[in-house]
Design an enzyme around this catalytic site. Sequence first.
Site, PDB file in Angstrom:
ATOM      1  CD  GLU A   1      39.645  13.844  14.110  1.00 23.93           C
ATOM      2  OE1 GLU A   1      39.755  12.976  15.009  1.00 23.93           O
ATOM      3  OE2 GLU A   1      38.782  13.814  13.211  1.00 23.93           O
TER       4      GLU A   1
ATOM      5  CG  HIS B   1      31.883  13.495  15.605  1.00 17.69           C
ATOM      6  ND1 HIS B   1      32.621  12.530  14.942  1.00 17.69           N
ATOM      7  CD2 HIS B   1      30.944  13.907  14.714  1.00 17.69           C
ATOM      8  CE1 HIS B   1      32.151  12.386  13.708  1.00 17.69           C
ATOM      9  NE2 HIS B   1      31.135  13.202  13.547  1.00 17.69           N
TER      10      HIS B   1
ATOM     11  CG  ASP C   1      34.319  11.137  17.739  1.00 12.03           C
ATOM     12  OD1 ASP C   1      33.230  10.681  17.338  1.00 12.03           O
ATOM     13  OD2 ASP C   1      34.999  11.922  17.064  1.00 12.03           O
TER      14      ASP C   1
END
Length: 221
Positions: free
Chosen positions: A103, A142, A151
């Site tokens: 992330e 993603h 994203d």
Amino acid sequence: MQIEWIESQFFHTDKIANEMIIVHHTGSNNGKINSLQGTISWFKPDVWRSTNQVSAQYIIAREERRIIQMVRDEHTAWHAGRSSWVINGVQRENLNNRSIGIELQGDGQLFRYTNFQYEALIWLVKQKMQEFNIPIELIRGHEEITPRKPDPGPLFDWDRFRSGLTSASVPGADMPSDDELVDEDGDGIIYLDEDENVRIPSGKDRSLLETFFDFFAGLFK
């Protein structure tokens, strides 16, 4: 480079393999980037959540600081959801148990990522590529493996990222094994010292003069 270990309770131990790396962003709310602590609290809530149980192996903040690891590489984090991609000629579904999730704090639809984030991401991904023999074509966003997701977004510079992975400009080092992730004081956080052969990302580009001195300093180590 340093890794800060904060364990999430959202994972399975049914990992098949680490065949892919999937890049995400943490998103934003009303034009403001979700905070780092807010993301951690979603992956490790104070009160158990019965819904929206999500996690990823790593989080990279916007500012220069330790990379956070919340799920071990050999465990399945819950970051990809319903997803699919062709791996070694076979269409695979539900990629959580075949991937490592990373992330990036931010929202790639609204904000550019920081220099530090690119440097840290390249450093980390290089280690995982080497450790698990992951080819560059299996490092995806993603949005590619789950089309309904946005994203890491159009403002993520894939050319910069991929050229960093194939260049020698960001040094690599062996990542610690899970056996070395020992929480000595039981506070849920583990600090790992930088390796002497690894330059911690500075958050800025190196000048030609700095690069010149780096090269000659390396000759006399």
